[in-house]
Motif scaffolding. Structure first.
Motif, PDB file in Angstrom:
ATOM      1  N   ASP A 104       8.761  19.257 -50.750  1.00 48.36           N
ATOM      2  CA  ASP A 104       8.879  17.934 -50.168  1.00 48.36           C
ATOM      3  C   ASP A 104      10.130  17.162 -50.618  1.00 48.36           C
ATOM      4  O   ASP A 104      10.264  16.238 -50.199  1.00 48.36           O
ATOM      5  CB  ASP A 104       7.353  17.060 -50.356  1.00 48.36           C
ATOM      6  CG  ASP A 104       6.525  17.634 -49.839  1.00 48.36           C
ATOM      7  OD1 ASP A 104       6.288  18.113 -48.755  1.00 48.36           O
ATOM      8  OD2 ASP A 104       5.299  17.454 -50.617  1.00 48.36           O
ATOM      9  N   LYS A 105      10.817  17.890 -51.277  1.00 45.36           N
ATOM     10  CA  LYS A 105      12.284  17.429 -51.746  1.00 45.36           C
ATOM     11  C   LYS A 105      12.921  16.917 -50.653  1.00 45.36           C
ATOM     12  O   LYS A 105      13.452  17.681 -49.720  1.00 45.36           O
ATOM     13  CB  LYS A 105      12.810  18.237 -52.823  1.00 45.36           C
ATOM     14  CG  LYS A 105      14.304  17.565 -53.140  1.00 45.36           C
ATOM     15  CD  LYS A 105      13.884  16.614 -54.337  1.00 45.36           C
ATOM     16  CE  LYS A 105      15.459  16.353 -54.854  1.00 45.36           C
ATOM     17  NZ  LYS A 105      15.242  15.232 -55.968  1.00 45.36           N
ATOM     18  N   ALA A 106      13.617  15.670 -50.374  1.00 44.75           N
ATOM     19  CA  ALA A 106      14.520  15.277 -49.506  1.00 44.75           C
ATOM     20  C   ALA A 106      15.794  15.840 -49.598  1.00 44.75           C
ATOM     21  O   ALA A 106      16.357  15.824 -50.694  1.00 44.75           O
ATOM     22  CB  ALA A 106      14.763  13.764 -49.652  1.00 44.75           C
TER      23      ALA A 106
ATOM     24  N   THR B 268      10.593  13.253 -49.709  1.00 41.22           N
ATOM     25  CA  THR B 268      10.510  12.314 -51.053  1.00 41.22           C
ATOM     26  C   THR B 268      11.666  12.518 -52.061  1.00 41.22           C
ATOM     27  O   THR B 268      12.020  13.708 -52.083  1.00 41.22           O
ATOM     28  CB  THR B 268       9.305  12.593 -51.477  1.00 41.22           C
ATOM     29  OG1 THR B 268       8.126  12.565 -50.441  1.00 41.22           O
ATOM     30  CG2 THR B 268       8.767  11.483 -52.585  1.00 41.22           C
ATOM     31  N   LEU B 269      12.299  11.597 -52.635  1.00 44.94           N
ATOM     32  CA  LEU B 269      13.272  11.715 -53.362  1.00 44.94           C
ATOM     33  C   LEU B 269      12.603  12.230 -54.978  1.00 44.94           C
ATOM     34  O   LEU B 269      13.321  13.259 -55.429  1.00 44.94           O
ATOM     35  CB  LEU B 269      13.902   9.993 -53.752  1.00 44.94           C
ATOM     36  CG  LEU B 269      14.560   9.502 -52.707  1.00 44.94           C
ATOM     37  CD1 LEU B 269      14.775   8.131 -53.227  1.00 44.94           C
ATOM     38  CD2 LEU B 269      15.532  10.264 -52.208  1.00 44.94           C
TER      39      LEU B 269
ATOM     40  N   LEU C 140      18.836   8.736 -45.652  1.00 43.98           N
ATOM     41  CA  LEU C 140      17.998   7.962 -44.797  1.00 43.98           C
ATOM     42  C   LEU C 140      17.171   7.081 -45.553  1.00 43.98           C
ATOM     43  O   LEU C 140      16.835   5.919 -45.256  1.00 43.98           O
ATOM     44  CB  LEU C 140      17.338   9.004 -43.991  1.00 43.98           C
ATOM     45  CG  LEU C 140      16.727   8.242 -42.564  1.00 43.98           C
ATOM     46  CD1 LEU C 140      17.684   7.717 -41.622  1.00 43.98           C
ATOM     47  CD2 LEU C 140      15.979   9.515 -41.768  1.00 43.98           C
ATOM     48  N   ILE C 141      16.524   7.445 -46.573  1.00 47.80           N
ATOM     49  CA  ILE C 141      15.785   6.862 -47.354  1.00 47.80           C
ATOM     50  C   ILE C 141      16.301   5.923 -48.297  1.00 47.80           C
ATOM     51  O   ILE C 141      15.819   4.611 -48.480  1.00 47.80           O
ATOM     52  CB  ILE C 141      15.061   8.177 -48.823  1.00 47.80           C
ATOM     53  CG1 ILE C 141      14.232   9.053 -47.843  1.00 47.80           C
ATOM     54  CG2 ILE C 141      14.076   7.058 -49.673  1.00 47.80           C
ATOM     55  CD1 ILE C 141      13.780   9.897 -48.841  1.00 47.80           C
ATOM     56  N   GLU C 142      17.720   6.034 -48.718  1.00 45.40           N
ATOM     57  CA  GLU C 142      18.389   4.866 -49.526  1.00 45.40           C
ATOM     58  C   GLU C 142      18.570   3.708 -48.420  1.00 45.40           C
ATOM     59  O   GLU C 142      18.645   2.747 -48.657  1.00 45.40           O
ATOM     60  CB  GLU C 142      19.815   5.562 -49.921  1.00 45.40           C
ATOM     61  CG  GLU C 142      19.757   6.536 -51.166  1.00 45.40           C
ATOM     62  CD  GLU C 142      19.002   5.799 -52.161  1.00 45.40           C
ATOM     63  OE1 GLU C 142      18.865   4.628 -52.355  1.00 45.40           O
ATOM     64  OE2 GLU C 142      18.620   6.615 -52.980  1.00 45.40           O
TER      65      GLU C 142
ATOM     66  N   VAL D 232       9.440   5.519 -51.364  1.00 43.99           N
ATOM     67  CA  VAL D 232       9.663   6.590 -52.238  1.00 43.99           C
ATOM     68  C   VAL D 232      10.215   7.745 -51.327  1.00 43.99           C
ATOM     69  O   VAL D 232      10.597   8.917 -51.865  1.00 43.99           O
ATOM     70  CB  VAL D 232       8.288   7.206 -52.923  1.00 43.99           C
ATOM     71  CG1 VAL D 232       7.960   6.039 -54.011  1.00 43.99           C
ATOM     72  CG2 VAL D 232       7.366   7.426 -51.860  1.00 43.99           C
ATOM     73  N   GLY D 233      10.223   7.685 -50.026  1.00 47.06           N
ATOM     74  CA  GLY D 233      10.531   8.770 -49.245  1.00 47.06           C
ATOM     75  C   GLY D 233      10.654   8.461 -47.577  1.00 47.06           C
ATOM     76  O   GLY D 233      10.589   7.094 -47.372  1.00 47.06           O
ATOM     77  N   ALA D 234      10.599   9.031 -46.619  1.00 50.24           N
ATOM     78  CA  ALA D 234      10.739   9.014 -45.254  1.00 50.24           C
ATOM     79  C   ALA D 234       9.731   9.841 -44.714  1.00 50.24           C
ATOM     80  O   ALA D 234       9.405  11.132 -44.980  1.00 50.24           O
ATOM     81  CB  ALA D 234      12.096   8.993 -44.751  1.00 50.24           C
TER      82      ALA D 234
END
Length: 317
Positions: free
Chosen positions: A116-118, A108-109, A125-127, A195-197
């Motif tokens: 859990d920080k990306a 997650t961003l 990947l999330i972007e 918000v994440g992957a």
């Protein structure tokens, strides 16, 4: 050069070239096919596990969290957090030997829990998921702390309003959660926002190790079968071609040396047998011509003798 090589040796060389070429080509095709199959199996398993984790999220938010009611205001209960519940369920799933090499992360961003920080790769990947709205899944390879991983990722989207109870603003979040994680992270999420992957990864060796072993076993079986086939063909070649030709060569040399009583033994009706039959006919025709030639020589000699006798009588007279 090839004309001077014996048939048996030539056959062996040509067979080896064909076998090696066939094995290389088969190895490439089979290896690619099995690797693709292994990758598809991992992707399928990852997809099922991701759907399971999403179901855990929904169950936690809809069934578990409401059970705690006002307790969450005074006490932080990890089991009420869907992210925590999903990780716990996955860790129990990994106790199954079939899934022990799988890794799960909801990168997650802006997470509540900094674990859990990306990282940089996951952020990109999330972007991408944010830009390409129709993109539902990405799979590929990545390096993670020196390990080569095969990963499957799907966008993590806020689809339930109940998620915003913890991630809208610090003021709306349960006080116990704010006390646990602080006000700086995990807030400002919006409904239907990516918000994440959701990511599942597995070491490349796990993906392709068994596949590679299967390729080696398959190629080994093919090699053994080809070796037996070559040995059988070589045996037949020697028995029905090389040995008969050697025998015909021996008989031919003997006949030429004057052993007229010898003949080529016809013991088959194939091409070799037909060749022996024609050689026997040629031998008999040759002998007939020899006899005719001898008779002709004798006749010519007798005629010359008679002529000499006549000349001798005439000269006496």
């Amino acid at each position: 050069m090839l004309k001077n090589i014996k048939l048996e040796t030539l056959f062996t060389l040509l067979t080896l070239v064909v076998v090696i070429g066939a094995l290389v080509l088969s190895g490439v095709v089979i290896n690619n096919g099995i690797r693709d199959r292994a990758r598809n199996e991992i992707t399928t398993k990852a997809g099922i596990m991701m759907k399971t984790m999403i179901a855990v999220h929904r169950y936690t938010n809809e069934q578990v969290k409401p059970k705690f009611g006002t307790r969450l205001a005074q006490e932080f209960i990890p089991e009420s957090v869907s992210f925590f519940a999903a990780r716990e369920v996955f860790e129990r799933l990994r106790q199954n030997p079939e899934y022990q090499d799988f890794f799960y992360k909801e990168a997650t961003l802006n997470p509540t829990n900094i674990k859990d920080k990306a990282d940089d790769f996951e952020t990109q990947l999330i972007e991408r998921f944010r830009k390409e709205k129709a993109l539902e899944q990405v799979e590929g390879y990545r390096d993670d702390r020196g390990k080569k991983l095969f990963y499957v990722a799907r966008p993590a989207k806020v689809t339930q309003a109940s998620c915003l109870e913890c991630h809208d603003t610090p003021e709306k979040a349960p006080p116990s959660m704010v006390a646990q994680y602080g006000k700086e992270n995990g807030f400002g999420w919006k409904l239907n926002e990516i918000v994440g992957a959701q990511m599942i990864a597995v070491p490349v060796g796990t993906v392709f190790g068994s596949a590679q072993l299967l390729v080696f076993k398959f190629l080994g079986t093919i090699l053994l079968a080809l070796a037996l086939l070559i040995a059988g063909i070589k045996l037949l070649l020697n028995r029905f071609i090389v040995e008969p030709i050697d025998e015909m060569t021996r008989v031919t040399k003997a006949i030429v040396s004057g052993e007229r009583e010898l003949e080529f033994e016809v013991d088959s009706k194939n091409e070799i047998g037909n060749l022996k039959t024609h050689l026997n006919r040629m031998k008999r025709d040759y002998e007939i011509e020899i006899e005719k030639y001898k008779e002709s020589l004798i006749s010519d000699t007798e005629e010359e003798i008679e002529n000499e006798d006549e000349e001798s009588e005439n000269s006496d007279n």
